[in-house]
Each structure stands twice: as C-alpha cells, then as structure tokens.
Write a protein that holds these residues in place. Structure first.
Motif, PDB file in Angstrom:
ATOM      1  N   LEU A  24      -7.089-109.874 108.499  1.00 40.34           N
ATOM      2  CA  LEU A  24      -7.066-109.276 109.830  1.00 40.34           C
ATOM      3  C   LEU A  24      -8.296-108.401 110.055  1.00 40.34           C
ATOM      4  O   LEU A  24      -8.879-108.402 111.142  1.00 40.34           O
ATOM      5  CB  LEU A  24      -5.782-108.471 110.030  1.00 40.34           C
ATOM      6  N   ALA A  25      -8.717-107.663 109.044  1.00 43.56           N
ATOM      7  CA  ALA A  25      -9.885-106.788 109.199  1.00 43.56           C
ATOM      8  C   ALA A  25     -11.137-107.601 109.519  1.00 43.56           C
ATOM      9  O   ALA A  25     -11.945-107.199 110.364  1.00 43.56           O
ATOM     10  CB  ALA A  25     -10.091-105.957 107.940  1.00 43.56           C
ATOM     11  N   LEU A  26     -11.310-108.749 108.865  1.00 39.68           N
ATOM     12  CA  LEU A  26     -12.457-109.612 109.169  1.00 39.68           C
ATOM     13  C   LEU A  26     -12.367-110.178 110.581  1.00 39.68           C
ATOM     14  O   LEU A  26     -13.376-110.270 111.280  1.00 39.68           O
ATOM     15  CB  LEU A  26     -12.545-110.762 108.165  1.00 39.68           C
ATOM     16  N   GLU A  27     -11.175-110.562 110.985  1.00 38.89           N
ATOM     17  CA  GLU A  27     -10.978-111.058 112.346  1.00 38.89           C
ATOM     18  C   GLU A  27     -11.347-109.973 113.358  1.00 38.89           C
ATOM     19  O   GLU A  27     -11.971-110.252 114.383  1.00 38.89           O
ATOM     20  CB  GLU A  27      -9.523-111.489 112.564  1.00 38.89           C
ATOM     21  N   PHE A  28     -10.974-108.746 113.049  1.00 39.48           N
ATOM     22  CA  PHE A  28     -11.243-107.623 113.943  1.00 39.48           C
ATOM     23  C   PHE A  28     -12.749-107.366 114.074  1.00 39.48           C
ATOM     24  O   PHE A  28     -13.265-107.274 115.192  1.00 39.48           O
ATOM     25  CB  PHE A  28     -10.508-106.379 113.411  1.00 39.48           C
ATOM     26  N   VAL A  29     -13.464-107.255 112.970  1.00 41.21           N
ATOM     27  CA  VAL A  29     -14.909-107.000 113.073  1.00 41.21           C
ATOM     28  C   VAL A  29     -15.645-108.208 113.638  1.00 41.21           C
ATOM     29  O   VAL A  29     -16.734-108.060 114.188  1.00 41.21           O
ATOM     30  CB  VAL A  29     -15.552-106.547 111.742  1.00 41.21           C
ATOM     31  N   SER A  30     -15.048-109.379 113.546  1.00 41.57           N
ATOM     32  CA  SER A  30     -15.677-110.600 114.067  1.00 41.57           C
ATOM     33  C   SER A  30     -15.458-110.775 115.570  1.00 41.57           C
ATOM     34  O   SER A  30     -15.842-111.803 116.126  1.00 41.57           O
ATOM     35  CB  SER A  30     -15.162-111.827 113.313  1.00 41.57           C
ATOM     36  N   THR A  31     -14.871-109.789 116.218  1.00 38.52           N
ATOM     37  CA  THR A  31     -14.781-109.851 117.670  1.00 38.52           C
ATOM     38  C   THR A  31     -16.150-109.617 118.306  1.00 38.52           C
ATOM     39  O   THR A  31     -16.317-109.815 119.505  1.00 38.52           O
ATOM     40  CB  THR A  31     -13.750-108.846 118.229  1.00 38.52           C
ATOM     41  N   VAL A  32     -17.120-109.207 117.502  1.00 39.27           N
ATOM     42  CA  VAL A  32     -18.525-109.164 117.911  1.00 39.27           C
ATOM     43  C   VAL A  32     -19.167-110.347 117.213  1.00 39.27           C
ATOM     44  O   VAL A  32     -19.101-110.474 116.000  1.00 39.27           O
ATOM     45  CB  VAL A  32     -19.224-107.863 117.451  1.00 39.27           C
ATOM     46  N   ARG A  33     -19.779-111.235 117.988  1.00 40.86           N
ATOM     47  CA  ARG A  33     -20.403-112.423 117.414  1.00 40.86           C
ATOM     48  C   ARG A  33     -21.574-112.851 118.264  1.00 40.86           C
ATOM     49  O   ARG A  33     -21.773-112.336 119.361  1.00 40.86           O
ATOM     50  CB  ARG A  33     -19.402-113.551 117.248  1.00 40.86           C
ATOM     51  N   ALA A  34     -22.328-113.783 117.760  1.00 38.85           N
ATOM     52  CA  ALA A  34     -23.467-114.316 118.504  1.00 38.85           C
ATOM     53  C   ALA A  34     -23.209-115.785 118.803  1.00 38.85           C
ATOM     54  O   ALA A  34     -22.612-116.497 117.996  1.00 38.85           O
ATOM     55  CB  ALA A  34     -24.744-114.162 117.691  1.00 38.85           C
ATOM     56  N   ASP A  35     -23.646-116.211 119.970  1.00 39.00           N
ATOM     57  CA  ASP A  35     -23.606-117.628 120.306  1.00 39.00           C
ATOM     58  C   ASP A  35     -24.953-117.985 120.931  1.00 39.00           C
ATOM     59  O   ASP A  35     -25.885-117.185 120.909  1.00 39.00           O
ATOM     60  CB  ASP A  35     -22.412-117.967 121.214  1.00 39.00           C
ATOM     61  N   ARG A  36     -25.051-119.150 121.500  1.00 34.14           N
ATOM     62  CA  ARG A  36     -26.333-119.619 122.053  1.00 34.14           C
ATOM     63  C   ARG A  36     -26.885-118.704 123.146  1.00 34.14           C
ATOM     64  O   ARG A  36     -28.081-118.664 123.380  1.00 34.14           O
ATOM     65  CB  ARG A  36     -26.174-121.030 122.605  1.00 34.14           C
ATOM     66  N   THR A  37     -26.006-117.977 123.823  1.00 34.44           N
ATOM     67  CA  THR A  37     -26.450-117.115 124.915  1.00 34.44           C
ATOM     68  C   THR A  37     -26.761-115.695 124.463  1.00 34.44           C
ATOM     69  O   THR A  37     -27.241-114.892 125.240  1.00 34.44           O
ATOM     70  CB  THR A  37     -25.396-117.061 126.030  1.00 34.44           C
ATOM     71  N   GLY A  38     -26.457-115.360 123.222  1.00 37.39           N
ATOM     72  CA  GLY A  38     -26.696-114.017 122.704  1.00 37.39           C
ATOM     73  C   GLY A  38     -25.414-113.417 122.151  1.00 37.39           C
ATOM     74  O   GLY A  38     -24.499-114.124 121.750  1.00 37.39           O
ATOM     75  N   MET A  39     -25.350-112.104 122.167  1.00 35.26           N
ATOM     76  CA  MET A  39     -24.191-111.398 121.624  1.00 35.26           C
ATOM     77  C   MET A  39     -22.985-111.571 122.543  1.00 35.26           C
ATOM     78  O   MET A  39     -23.112-111.506 123.764  1.00 35.26           O
ATOM     79  CB  MET A  39     -24.503-109.916 121.481  1.00 35.26           C
ATOM     80  N   THR A  40     -21.821-111.759 121.919  1.00 33.45           N
ATOM     81  CA  THR A  40     -20.564-111.884 122.637  1.00 33.45           C
ATOM     82  C   THR A  40     -19.586-110.884 122.049  1.00 33.45           C
ATOM     83  O   THR A  40     -19.497-110.750 120.832  1.00 33.45           O
ATOM     84  CB  THR A  40     -19.987-113.314 122.482  1.00 33.45           C
ATOM     85  N   ASP A  41     -18.861-110.209 122.904  1.00 39.53           N
ATOM     86  CA  ASP A  41     -17.852-109.251 122.469  1.00 39.53           C
ATOM     87  C   ASP A  41     -16.515-109.706 123.047  1.00 39.53           C
ATOM     88  O   ASP A  41     -16.318-109.661 124.264  1.00 39.53           O
ATOM     89  CB  ASP A  41     -18.212-107.850 122.952  1.00 39.53           C
ATOM     90  N   LEU A  42     -15.623-110.148 122.180  1.00 37.09           N
ATOM     91  CA  LEU A  42     -14.318-110.628 122.637  1.00 37.09           C
ATOM     92  C   LEU A  42     -13.461-109.514 123.236  1.00 37.09           C
ATOM     93  O   LEU A  42     -12.493-109.791 123.936  1.00 37.09           O
ATOM     94  CB  LEU A  42     -13.566-111.305 121.494  1.00 37.09           C
TER      95      LEU A  42
END
Length: 189
Positions: free
Chosen positions: A4-22
């Motif tokens: 769960l902790a990894l899932e939580f910190v992974s709500t910030v990620r990068a995709d083709r358009t740049g940074m994404t914050d879930l």
C-alpha cells in the motif's frame, strides 16, 4: 506482492505528457481511495473533500521523503528530489498520523477465523491517513525496505521493490525506454 505504501507514493508518476498526480483533485483522490478501499478500510462509497486531500498530499510528501532516505546513498525519485520536506519533519508527521488512528486486532469469522485490523476512535479522514501512515511505517520497518529502489529509466519517477537480482527498473516498459536511450546515446555520434 502488493504494498500500500508503494501504491500511495506512486500516485505521482510520469507519462508521455509529463508529471501526473492521481490525487491532483478531489475526484482523483475519491477514485484512488475507492480503488484501494479494502486495503484502506474505507467505505466503497467514500468521497474525498479538499481538506482531506490537502492533508493526504502533505503525508505523501513526508512518506516520499522517508523513501528517499531509505534508498540513500542511491538517488531519490526525480519527481521531488529537490522539493521534499526535511527528514525529521517527515518522520514526525508519519508517526503522528499513524498514532492518530490506532488500530486494534479483531477476529472475523467469514467461513472461518481471520484477523482484521480495525481503526478505533477516529473520524474517517484520520483513519484513512492513519492507515496510509501505518502502511509506510510497516513497509519501511520491514524487509521490503532493503529492496526499495528508485527507477532510473528516463522520465520515470517511481519507487519499486527489486524482486530479482538483475532488476534495474520498475517495469519492462521502463527497461525498454532505458535501453533505447542508451542505444541512442551510443550511436548518435
């Protein structure tokens, strides 16, 4: 293996358009919590509000600061390498948040005995953040911490648990991107 902790910190990620914050808005946080309702002990009909989102983002930054400390001397995630709160402040926030929503073991009997941790004496907001903080504490104090790494693929900002001695990236896609970038650098001359 789900952390769960990894899932939580992974709500910030990068995709083709740049940074994404879930968790960039209340709707995004509502969707993420509903997706993880079982792990969080949240009502499947949960709806976030702005104050909870703000406090959750603050907690996420603190957990990311602790993750950055855990992977040292390796580099922290590129997403927030320069914008993390101080380690001591982060540690205090995570511990205080976990303490604000204590859990107690409860015996459940659904076709047979099983153990569940039930949050006691706190409102829904404190229970949710408490469960996220507790997940971070359990992860960082457990055996998974030794295998925690930062993905070094171009544009990736994720942390991951290294599951194989030769694993260097969080996913096959990141490995492919890193190999392609290396090939390009070596052959562009």
């Amino acid at each position: 293996m789900s952390f769960l902790a990894l899932e939580f910190v992974s709500t910030v990620r990068a995709d083709r358009t740049g940074m994404t914050d879930l968790l960039s808005d209340v709707d995004g946080m509502t969707a993420w919590v509903r997706e993880h309702a079982a792990d969080l002990g949240a009502d499947p009909g949960f709806t976030a509000h702005e104050e909870l989102r703000h406090e959750t983002l603050r907690l996420r930054q603190a957990v990311r600061a602790l993750f950055a400390r855990a992977v040292a001397p390796g580099p922290p995630s590129r997403a927030d390498a320069t914008g993390l709160p101080a380690f001591e402040e982060s540690l205090a926030l995570v511990n205080a948040t976990a303490l604000a929503a204590p859990t107690a073991p409860q015996l459940c009997w659904n076709g047979g005995p099983s153990l569940a941790a039930v949050a006691t004496g706190a409102d829904e907001s404190a229970r949710l953040r408490g469960r996220l903080a507790t997940a971070a504490v359990e992860f960082l104090a457990g055996p998974g911490r030794e295998s925690l790494r930062t993905c070094q693929a171009p544009r990736c900002v994720l942390y991951f648990v290294k599951e194989h001695p030769r694993q260097e990236w969080c996913s096959t896609a990141c490995g492919n991107r890193a190999r392609a970038a290396r090939h390009y650098r070596e052959h562009k001359k």
